[in-house]
Design an enzyme around this catalytic site. Structure first.
Site, PDB file in Angstrom:
ATOM      1  N   HIS A   1     -51.050  23.930  13.310  1.00 20.26           N
ATOM      2  CA  HIS A   1     -51.906  24.205  14.463  1.00 20.26           C
ATOM      3  C   HIS A   1     -51.070  24.241  15.736  1.00 20.26           C
ATOM      4  CE1 HIS A   1     -55.646  24.014  16.813  1.00 20.26           C
ATOM      5  NE2 HIS A   1     -55.111  23.041  17.528  1.00 20.26           N
TER       6      HIS A   1
ATOM      7  N   GLU B   1     -53.780  25.035   9.595  1.00 20.17           N
ATOM      8  CA  GLU B   1     -54.427  24.412  10.751  1.00 20.17           C
ATOM      9  C   GLU B   1     -54.652  22.904  10.571  1.00 20.17           C
ATOM     10  OE1 GLU B   1     -55.062  25.602  13.604  1.00 20.17           O
ATOM     11  OE2 GLU B   1     -55.231  27.776  13.440  1.00 20.17           O
TER      12      GLU B   1
ATOM     13  N   SER C   1     -57.187  26.314  20.498  1.00 16.96           N
ATOM     14  CA  SER C   1     -57.788  25.083  19.995  1.00 16.96           C
ATOM     15  C   SER C   1     -59.109  24.816  20.718  1.00 16.96           C
ATOM     16  CB  SER C   1     -56.789  23.926  20.132  1.00 16.96           C
ATOM     17  OG  SER C   1     -57.199  22.789  19.415  1.00 16.96           O
TER      18      SER C   1
END
Length: 552
Positions: free
Chosen positions: A474, A363, A235
């Site tokens: 995610h 995501e 991330s």
């Protein structure tokens, strides 16, 4: 200052000094004139909470990190140092969310609503985890983990990212490596003209760079090879890895030889001065709007005022979501990032090291919960215009984007789930747009422009696709690595040899312009397969075009 003498080593960072001789059974290492005593459990030894830079407190607050002073005395390094001051926030959860999805959301975001248990400004510490009994002459490969958290929150003291598990697994497969992690300042990426003039933009990225310099100086004492460092993040941590690759004209100063990125690539960001309104609001909330020198006022303000101002700012969990219109993202400051990172890629300003870059299939789902109150086509158009393509001269650009991402839930994210998970009429559409704008399209753009110039491997994780509302959300790939899964073995082999293959269940081909292949991770009896990175091609191309014209 940190500890030059034993009497100074109390209080901040939990780095404590003792004049007592360390217990002989505990692992020790000498750095400069100091002895550092860690701890061991089974096959793994840990040295935690070592300061790598001078504490960014007092007049060093909102300044570039300074090299630590030479060590002396005895350090007991058996506990993580405090986490950096950071935002506390909570995600807005739609009322009709399923119990299983709610459980996931609370697990992912729960700690962000309260912040770390232990935090302090004096937080720039590094952790080194090694195979127990390793020789100082072993020259083991090293991986440095950079945590995510939207550049707003995050810490190395996170039980879900246990570096000891990585080291143990590396021992098990006969490729022992050293794991390093370092705190960097989050909720501290100030932006605006004052910040640019003072040369203090992108402070968290500068902290990471300083930690990498520390590794070059000291990792040999732990048995590591400073010439075999891989930087790895997820991330915001993966974005950080990519920005360490594009800074300095692509010259990595010998700080790392490879990169591994989970859900993050060089994404388009605008000039630092575009965030002036956010800086002005922060200064006002900190009580410094009256000052002639607002930066100096911020340095002198009580930390309670700084923390309150941080919490008053927008966040990645708020309505604006992953748009970098919020306070704390990186920006093109003309120094660390001389331009929009994607334009730096086009200019060839990229460290040509072997790399791995991958995404999860869905995501955008986690980040679309906070704006699930958007339910009409017009509301989606207004939202995208305000937060993602703010400077487009006409509405046709957004209209074309929405044609490529229709409101039909069957074409939204979670992908390949038909009409399921459509908790609002626009949820799956927003999830598809946000996931592609910030994660998927920038990854493909980066790899398409670099795959003829350096060795690249790429993956797509479709694991946990059955998670209600969220799909392969995610961060699900993190579980496959830290939890001892197949992607973790690929990571370890890549860190050790620069090739993720060898005794793995499926050969992972390199990514090339003529054959952009992905290692695809699946649920079910066939957990791995090779697929082509060609999905949503027209949408990705248009997203990239839009954001190159109007960076976030």
């Amino acid at each position: 200052m940190f500890g030059i003498v034993a009497a100074a080593l109390t209080g901040l960072c939990q780095v404590q000094a003792s004049l007592a001789i360390p217990h002989v059974s505990a692992p020790t290492v000498q750095l400069d004139k100091a002895i550092f005593t860690g701890s061991s459990t089974g096959n793994v030894s840990r040295f935690l909470g070592i300061p790598y830079a001078q504490p960014p407190v007092g007049n060093l607050r909102f300044q570039r990190p300074l090299m630590h002073l030479p060590y002396s005395g005895h350090y007991n390094v058996t506990a993580f140092g405090p986490s950096c001051i950071q935002q506390t926030d909570s995600v807005t959860i739609p009322y009709n969310i399923s119990p299983s999805a709610l459980e996931v959301i609370e697990a992912v975001f729960g700690s962000y609503s309260t912040g770390p248990d232990n935090y302090d400004e004096d937080c720039l510490t590094i952790n080194v985890i090694v195979p127990a009994g390793v020789s100082a002459h072993a020259k083991l490969p090293v991986v440095m983990w950079i945590y995510g958290g939207g550049f707003e929150f995050g810490q190395t003291a996170d039980p879900s990212t246990d570096g000891g598990a990585i080291v143990q697994r590396s021992i098990d497969i006969g490729l022992p490596i050293i794991y390093v992690s370092a705190n960097y300042r989050v909720s501290g990426f100030l932006a605006g003209k004052e910040v640019q003039d003072a040369g203090v933009g992108n402070l968290g990225l500068r902290d990471q760079r300083e930690a990498l310099r520390w590794l070059q100086k000291y990792i040999s004492a732990f048995g590591g090879d400073p010439k075999k460092v891989t930087i790895w993040g997820q991330s915001a941590g993966a974005v950080s890895v990519s920005l360490q690759m594009v800074t300095n004209g692509g010259n990595n100063e010998g700080l790392f030889r490879a990169a591994f990125m989970e859900s993050g690539s060089p994404f388009p960001v605008g000039p630092i001065t575009e965030s002036q309104p956010a800086y002005d609001a922060f200064v006002l909330n900190a009580g410094c709007s009256h000052a002639n020198n607002t930066l100096q006022c911020l340095r002198e303000a009580p930390i309670s005022s700084i923390r309150a101002a941080i919490n008053d700012s927008t966040s990645v969990l708020s309505f604006s979501s992953v748009s970098l219109a919020y306070q704390w993202g990186p920006s093109a400051d003309g120094d660390f990032l001389k331009d929009d990172p994607q334009k730096l890629v086009l200019q060839g300003s990229v460290s040509p090291v072997p790399l791995v870059s991958g995404d999860c299939d869905d995501e955008g789902t986690l980040f679309s919960l906070s704006n699930a109150n958007i339910t009409t086509d017009q509301e989606v158009q207004d939202y995208i215009s305000k937060y993602f393509v703010r400077n487009m001269p006409n509405a046709s650009s957004v209209e074309k984007l929405l044609q490529l991402y229709p409101s039909d839930p069957a074409q939204g994210s979670p992908f390949d789930t038909g009409l399921q998970d459509a908790i609002t009429p626009q949820y799956k559409r927003l999830a598809a747009i946000q996931g592609d704008l910030i994660f998927q399209a920038p990854r493909r753009f980066f790899l398409q422009h670099r795959s003829s110039k350096q060795t690249i491997y790429s993956y797509l994780s479709k694991r946990d696709k059955t998670t209600s509302v969220l799909g392969s959300y995610h961060g699900t790939d993190m579980q496959i690595i830290y939890g001892g899964g197949d992607l973790g073995d690929y990571l370890i082999r890549f860190v050790a040899t620069l090739n993720p293959n060898s005794n793995t269940s499926l050969h992972w081909p390199t990514y090339s312009p003529s054959s952009p292949q992905l290692l695809t991770l699946l649920d079910g009896p066939t957990p791995l397969e090779i697929t082509n990175d060609t999905y949503r091609a027209a949408a990705f191309d248009y997203v990239t075009q839009l954001l190159l014209e109007d960076p976030l």
